[in-house]
Design a protein around this motif. Sequence first.
Motif, PDB file in Angstrom:
ATOM      1  N   GLY A  26       6.796  19.287  33.781  1.00  0.00           N
ATOM      2  CA  GLY A  26       6.673  19.316  32.330  1.00  0.00           C
ATOM      3  C   GLY A  26       6.079  20.602  31.795  1.00  0.00           C
ATOM      4  N   VAL A  27       5.415  21.377  32.661  1.00  0.00           N
ATOM      5  CA  VAL A  27       4.844  22.656  32.213  1.00  0.00           C
ATOM      6  C   VAL A  27       5.948  23.612  31.768  1.00  0.00           C
ATOM      7  CG1 VAL A  27       4.870  23.869  34.443  1.00  0.00           C
ATOM      8  CG2 VAL A  27       3.078  24.367  32.786  1.00  0.00           C
ATOM      9  N   LEU A  28       7.175  23.372  32.234  1.00  0.00           N
ATOM     10  CA  LEU A  28       8.296  24.225  31.831  1.00  0.00           C
ATOM     11  C   LEU A  28       8.518  24.158  30.322  1.00  0.00           C
ATOM     12  CD1 LEU A  28      10.799  23.311  34.693  1.00  0.00           C
ATOM     13  CD2 LEU A  28       9.383  25.375  34.515  1.00  0.00           C
ATOM     14  N   ILE A  29       8.290  22.989  29.744  1.00  0.00           N
ATOM     15  CA  ILE A  29       8.419  22.832  28.292  1.00  0.00           C
ATOM     16  C   ILE A  29       7.345  23.639  27.574  1.00  0.00           C
ATOM     17  CG2 ILE A  29       8.344  21.169  26.395  1.00  0.00           C
ATOM     18  CD1 ILE A  29       9.360  19.063  28.409  1.00  0.00           C
ATOM     19  N   SER A  30       6.127  23.561  28.098  1.00  0.00           N
ATOM     20  CA  SER A  30       5.011  24.296  27.484  1.00  0.00           C
ATOM     21  C   SER A  30       5.203  25.800  27.597  1.00  0.00           C
ATOM     22  CB  SER A  30       3.694  23.891  28.149  1.00  0.00           C
ATOM     23  OG  SER A  30       3.446  22.518  27.975  1.00  0.00           O
ATOM     24  N   LEU A  31       5.760  26.257  28.713  1.00  0.00           N
ATOM     25  CA  LEU A  31       5.958  27.690  28.904  1.00  0.00           C
ATOM     26  C   LEU A  31       7.009  28.228  27.938  1.00  0.00           C
ATOM     27  CD1 LEU A  31       5.771  27.947  32.787  1.00  0.00           C
ATOM     28  CD2 LEU A  31       4.183  28.952  31.134  1.00  0.00           C
ATOM     29  N   TYR A  32       8.036  27.448  27.683  1.00  0.00           N
ATOM     30  CA  TYR A  32       9.040  27.880  26.696  1.00  0.00           C
ATOM     31  C   TYR A  32       8.379  28.003  25.324  1.00  0.00           C
ATOM     32  CZ  TYR A  32      13.350  28.176  24.013  1.00  0.00           C
ATOM     33  OH  TYR A  32      14.345  28.594  23.177  1.00  0.00           O
ATOM     34  N   ALA A  33       7.589  26.997  24.962  1.00  0.00           N
ATOM     35  CA  ALA A  33       6.893  27.031  23.673  1.00  0.00           C
ATOM     36  C   ALA A  33       5.949  28.221  23.588  1.00  0.00           C
ATOM     37  CB  ALA A  33       6.126  25.725  23.461  1.00  0.00           C
ATOM     38  N   LEU A  34       5.278  28.535  24.689  1.00  0.00           N
ATOM     39  CA  LEU A  34       4.389  29.694  24.717  1.00  0.00           C
ATOM     40  C   LEU A  34       5.179  30.973  24.486  1.00  0.00           C
ATOM     41  CD1 LEU A  34       1.586  30.925  25.220  1.00  0.00           C
ATOM     42  CD2 LEU A  34       2.124  30.931  27.675  1.00  0.00           C
ATOM     43  N   GLY A  35       6.367  31.053  25.095  1.00  0.00           N
ATOM     44  CA  GLY A  35       7.221  32.215  24.877  1.00  0.00           C
ATOM     45  C   GLY A  35       7.596  32.384  23.420  1.00  0.00           C
ATOM     46  N   VAL A  36       7.874  31.261  22.752  1.00  0.00           N
ATOM     47  CA  VAL A  36       8.207  31.305  21.321  1.00  0.00           C
ATOM     48  C   VAL A  36       7.033  31.853  20.517  1.00  0.00           C
ATOM     49  CG1 VAL A  36       8.824  29.940  19.298  1.00  0.00           C
ATOM     50  CG2 VAL A  36       9.843  29.392  21.521  1.00  0.00           C
ATOM     51  N   VAL A  37       5.842  31.354  20.812  1.00  0.00           N
ATOM     52  CA  VAL A  37       4.639  31.768  20.082  1.00  0.00           C
ATOM     53  C   VAL A  37       4.362  33.255  20.290  1.00  0.00           C
ATOM     54  CG1 VAL A  37       2.133  31.483  19.941  1.00  0.00           C
ATOM     55  CG2 VAL A  37       3.605  29.472  20.102  1.00  0.00           C
ATOM     56  N   ILE A  38       4.539  33.725  21.508  1.00  0.00           N
ATOM     57  CA  ILE A  38       4.286  35.143  21.799  1.00  0.00           C
ATOM     58  C   ILE A  38       5.379  36.022  21.208  1.00  0.00           C
ATOM     59  CG2 ILE A  38       4.151  36.868  23.642  1.00  0.00           C
ATOM     60  CD1 ILE A  38       2.934  34.678  25.425  1.00  0.00           C
ATOM     61  N   GLY A  39       6.616  35.608  21.393  1.00  0.00           N
ATOM     62  CA  GLY A  39       7.741  36.469  21.043  1.00  0.00           C
ATOM     63  C   GLY A  39       8.017  36.610  19.566  1.00  0.00           C
ATOM     64  N   ALA A  40       7.826  35.532  18.803  1.00  0.00           N
ATOM     65  CA  ALA A  40       8.221  35.560  17.385  1.00  0.00           C
ATOM     66  C   ALA A  40       7.568  36.709  16.618  1.00  0.00           C
ATOM     67  CB  ALA A  40       7.917  34.220  16.735  1.00  0.00           C
TER      68      ALA A  40
END
Length: 201
Positions: free
Chosen positions: A59-73
């Motif tokens: 499930g950490v894969l979901i959190s890592l994608y969300a983290l990427g969104v937060v960093i990248g945007a």
Amino acid sequence: MDASTSRRARTAALVALAIGSFGIGMTEFVVMGLLPDLAKDLLPASWTSDPESAIAQAGVLISLYALGVVIGAPTIAGAVARFPRHRVMIALALALTVFNALTFLAPSFEWMAFSRLLAGLPHGAYFGIGALVAADVLGPERRAQGIAFVLTGLTIANVVGVPLGTFLGQNYGWRVTFMAVAVVFALGTAGHRRIRAAASR
């Protein structure tokens, strides 16, 4: 450019943007339905001893994608502000293609985790800059219509893309799902070349 050609260029540009948003919706949410498959394949030791714990770990894969969104945007939007929008959109679509291809090829859980972080990075910038591009394509008076068209891809992804991707992953392997996602982004990338012509009608 005559009116008919201009109309086709605008339509092609908006369709390309919608394809990209479809791919984003699919890659973001399809992981949820494939966690058991991912855990079983990429965390075999944990799966053998405790499947529920392995699924929770995946499930950490979901959190890592969300983290990427937060960093990248904010980071990407700020970094590319001075570049032509049509080129930025091509670069973002290409990045989404490559990063999802990395997910498809992931040989280990660590590689998968890294690829999911990367895949999230262009997410916010794609939607933000894509909205501006849609306004450029249709003009300020039809800005809302353009944005709505682009976001239609996200809606269709939730209704059709995610269930289809889950079905493919559960029946033919999770790699097939992410291969399909990478193909969607590749099609979107190919279509993004029409954005400049449409915006400069």
